[in-house]
Write an enzyme that holds these catalytic residues in place. Structure first.
Site, PDB file in Angstrom:
ATOM      1  N   ASP A   1       0.887  -1.154   0.000  1.00 22.81           N
ATOM      2  CA  ASP A   1       0.000   0.000   0.000  1.00 22.81           C
ATOM      3  C   ASP A   1       0.943   1.226   0.000  1.00 22.81           C
ATOM      4  OD1 ASP A   1      -2.326   1.608   0.651  1.00 22.81           O
ATOM      5  OD2 ASP A   1      -1.497   1.721   2.663  1.00 22.81           O
TER       6      ASP A   1
HETATM    7  O1  LIG Z   1      -4.356   3.002  -0.614  1.00 24.45           O
HETATM    8  P1  LIG Z   1      -3.498   4.020   0.065  1.00 24.45           P
HETATM    9  O2  LIG Z   1      -2.162   4.198  -0.573  1.00 24.45           O
HETATM   10  O3  LIG Z   1      -3.417   3.822   1.548  1.00 24.45           O
HETATM   11  O4  LIG Z   1      -4.210   5.429  -0.164  1.00 24.45           O
HETATM   12  C1  LIG Z   1      -5.289   5.821   0.633  1.00 24.45           C
HETATM   13  C2  LIG Z   1      -5.462   7.308   0.649  1.00 24.45           C
HETATM   14  O5  LIG Z   1      -5.600   7.825  -0.615  1.00 24.45           O
HETATM   15  C3  LIG Z   1      -5.589   9.245  -0.617  1.00 24.45           C
HETATM   16  O6  LIG Z   1      -5.552   9.743  -1.883  1.00 24.45           O
HETATM   17  C4  LIG Z   1      -6.731   9.759   0.167  1.00 24.45           C
HETATM   18  O7  LIG Z   1      -6.810  11.153   0.142  1.00 24.45           O
HETATM   19  C5  LIG Z   1      -6.650   9.242   1.577  1.00 24.45           C
HETATM   20  O8  LIG Z   1      -7.709   9.708   2.327  1.00 24.45           O
HETATM   21  C6  LIG Z   1      -6.599   7.735   1.541  1.00 24.45           C
HETATM   22  O9  LIG Z   1      -6.489   7.226   2.825  1.00 24.45           O
END
Ligand SMILES: O=P(O)(O)OC[C@H]1O[C@@H](O)[C@H](O)[C@@H](O)[C@@H]1O
Length: 221
Positions: A8
């Site tokens: 992630d």
């Molecule tokens: O899947 P990832 O990389 O954790 O991204 C999540 C995030 O993506 C972002 O673009 C959002 O603004 C956040 O609120 C969100 O938590």
């Protein structure tokens, strides 16, 4: 056999959840949306598209989702450029070890591709990832499994050959729904996330070793 590790981004590669919260909070205030830290924590890991669609319905916002997304992207990019200087401790060492040991490495994030590219470039870590996927590429964002299934397809591995590293409840749910192993990363800056559905939880990236990944092989999915 576990052959691929899917990272992630927000909260795992970079400590960006506080930045996203600050950027979003500015917009929520401007639009009169009464969201606090605690209610916002449910949106962590969710795609921006889905968050704004949800808020538009709930608060009857006049702006289109596209307009809201553009506003958010600009705020986020500005704050990220100021605030993100380095990856989370232990991430580079882990990426290096995985690469040396021939694991396939991918990134699957709910953030827009524009932002992902910016972060990878700022931290100079594009070279580690064979595949990079944004939730913009799939129909349903986390907690649905689509992004991880799609990523596994691009890596040409089966879901059961993948380990996902996630810091959010929505991300862990998505990984498990995809039939993958999941390591929960307890990041205190990602607000209070319930990672209890993960196969194991670490508090420091340095805890993720080759031995730990091998141990995961034996955990029932
Ligand atoms: O899947 P990832 O990389 O954790 O991204 C999540 C995030 O993506 C972002 O673009 C959002 O603004 C956040 O609120 C969100 O938590």
């Amino acid at each position: 056999m576990l052959r691929a590790i899917i990272f992630d981004m927000d909260g795992v590669i970079i400590d960006s959840e506080p930045i996203h919260y600050s950027a979003n909070k500015r917009i929520f205030e401007e639009l009169g949306i009464p969201i606090n830290r605690s209610s916002y924590s449910n949106y962590i890991g969710v795609s921006n598209q889905e968050m704004w669609q949800d808020l538009k319905n709930e608060y009857n916002l006049q702006q289109s989702v596209e307009e809201l997304l553009e506003k958010q992207n600009l705020e986020n990019l500005e704050l990220l450029k100021e605030g993100v200087k380095e990856p989370i401790e232990g991430v580079i060492e882990l990426l290096q070890t995985l690469k040396e040991n021939n694991y396939k490495i991918a990134l699957a994030s709910s953030s827009p591709m524009r932002l992902i590219k910016e972060v990878l470039c700022m931290l100079d870590i594009e070279k580690y990832f064979e595949v990079v996927v944004s939730s913009e590429y799939v129909a349903r964002g986390k907690p649905k499994p689509d992004i991880f299934i799609y990523t596994a397809g691009l890596l040409k591995v089966k879901p059961e050959e993948c380990v996902v590293i996630e810091d959010s409840k929505n991300g862990v749910k998505a990984a498990k729904a995809a039939g993958m192993k999941c390591i929960g990363f307890k990041n205190p800056n990602s607000l209070n996330q319930d990672l209890s559905k993960a196969d194991l939880v670490v508090e420091n990236m340095k805890e993720i070793t080759l031995e730990l990944i091998e141990k995961l092989e034996k955990v029932e999915a």
